[in-house]
Design an enzyme around this catalytic site. Sequence first.
Site, PDB file in Angstrom:
ATOM      1  N   ARG A   1       0.837  -1.211   0.000  1.00 56.13           N
ATOM      2  CA  ARG A   1       0.000   0.000   0.000  1.00 56.13           C
ATOM      3  C   ARG A   1       0.871   1.259   0.000  1.00 56.13           C
ATOM      4  O   ARG A   1       0.547   2.242  -0.664  1.00 56.13           O
ATOM      5  CB  ARG A   1      -0.954  -0.020   1.194  1.00 56.13           C
TER       6      ARG A   1
ATOM      7  N   HIS B   1      -7.242   7.658  11.808  1.00 55.60           N
ATOM      8  CA  HIS B   1      -6.812   6.256  11.757  1.00 55.60           C
ATOM      9  C   HIS B   1      -5.303   6.103  11.648  1.00 55.60           C
ATOM     10  O   HIS B   1      -4.804   5.066  11.221  1.00 55.60           O
ATOM     11  CB  HIS B   1      -7.509   5.535  10.593  1.00 55.60           C
TER      12      HIS B   1
ATOM     13  N   CYS C   1      12.774  -1.479  15.889  1.00 57.05           N
ATOM     14  CA  CYS C   1      12.857  -0.194  16.593  1.00 57.05           C
ATOM     15  C   CYS C   1      14.322   0.182  16.824  1.00 57.05           C
ATOM     16  O   CYS C   1      15.096  -0.632  17.337  1.00 57.05           O
ATOM     17  CB  CYS C   1      12.126  -0.318  17.922  1.00 57.05           C
TER      18      CYS C   1
ATOM     19  N   ASN D   1     -19.727  12.570  -3.295  1.00 59.68           N
ATOM     20  CA  ASN D   1     -19.503  11.125  -3.440  1.00 59.68           C
ATOM     21  C   ASN D   1     -20.282  10.681  -4.677  1.00 59.68           C
ATOM     22  O   ASN D   1     -21.465  10.992  -4.796  1.00 59.68           O
ATOM     23  CB  ASN D   1     -20.021  10.396  -2.185  1.00 59.68           C
TER      24      ASN D   1
END
Length: 254
Positions: free
Chosen positions: A73, A121, A152, A218
């Site tokens: 993505r 989100h 990390c 929309n």
Amino acid sequence: MAVSETIREAARIIGTARRIVALTGAGISAESGIPTFREAQTGLWAEFSPQDLATPEAFAADPERVWGWYRWRRTLIARGGVNAGHTALATLGRTREMVIATQNVDGLHAAAGSIDIAELHGNIWRERCNRCARESVCDIALEDDEAPLPICTACGGTTRPAVVWFGEALPVNAFARAQRAIADADCILVVGTSNQVYPAASLAEQAVASATPVIEINPQPTGLSPAVDLYWAETASQALPDLVAALDAGESAR
Ligand code: NAD
Ligand code: ZN
């Protein structure tokens, strides 16, 4: 209503508004080539629905697979970039107070130049350590499927995308910021969201329950459409630039 009448009506509502909120969803990024949640995935990912991948359970069961999907993505987003819809919202925000509350994790509103953005989100370009919770910006080679899982840099723990998965709580600050902005707004734009994913969808409900005018853009009507002041059946990358042009024309006619 004829198209030109809809544009004029939207420009009339926005023209007098000083404070605008835009609630955006996957539809505003669809024309950047990023599939919405309800569109089919392609290729490798065709057999998975986002509901199967965007959950803590999916990540616990198979972090490589979930990271693979997020890397895919990220690649689509980086390739697609901003479209005329993102750019037009950023343009609107230069001449009025504008808060964008988005369900999108793609970061494209910021890339287009919008400043005040509540990311409901999270953001796909950030990752969070599963051990120490430190957040960092991604530096993964985009299409390298063989790359090891990110680690990390502070503690060596594994990391996850800093996005909100199904079943997880929304970031409290971003949600509260959106609620306040809606309460203070003179006009609310709802763009490219099916208004089906809660609690984000409750923001659009808050908007229609208020006395503030709501414009929905929309191409497909949603459950919200009958309740809005103006439903504009058009894609975001067509409608928003048309709106900006109509406002510009109105200004110069004055
Ligand atoms: P959704 O897939 O449920 O709905 C998308 C809506 O966009 C539909 O109503 C559709 O008719 C509309 N649409 C399609 N093309 C459009 C266009 N060109 N212009 C305007 N509207 C168009 O997505 P949602 O409502 O955002 O909610 C579901 C979830 O999708 C959210 O949780 C969000 O995090 C996630 N999501 C985000 C991205 C992203 O970051 N770009 C992509 C996919 C899904
Ligand atoms: Zn850590």
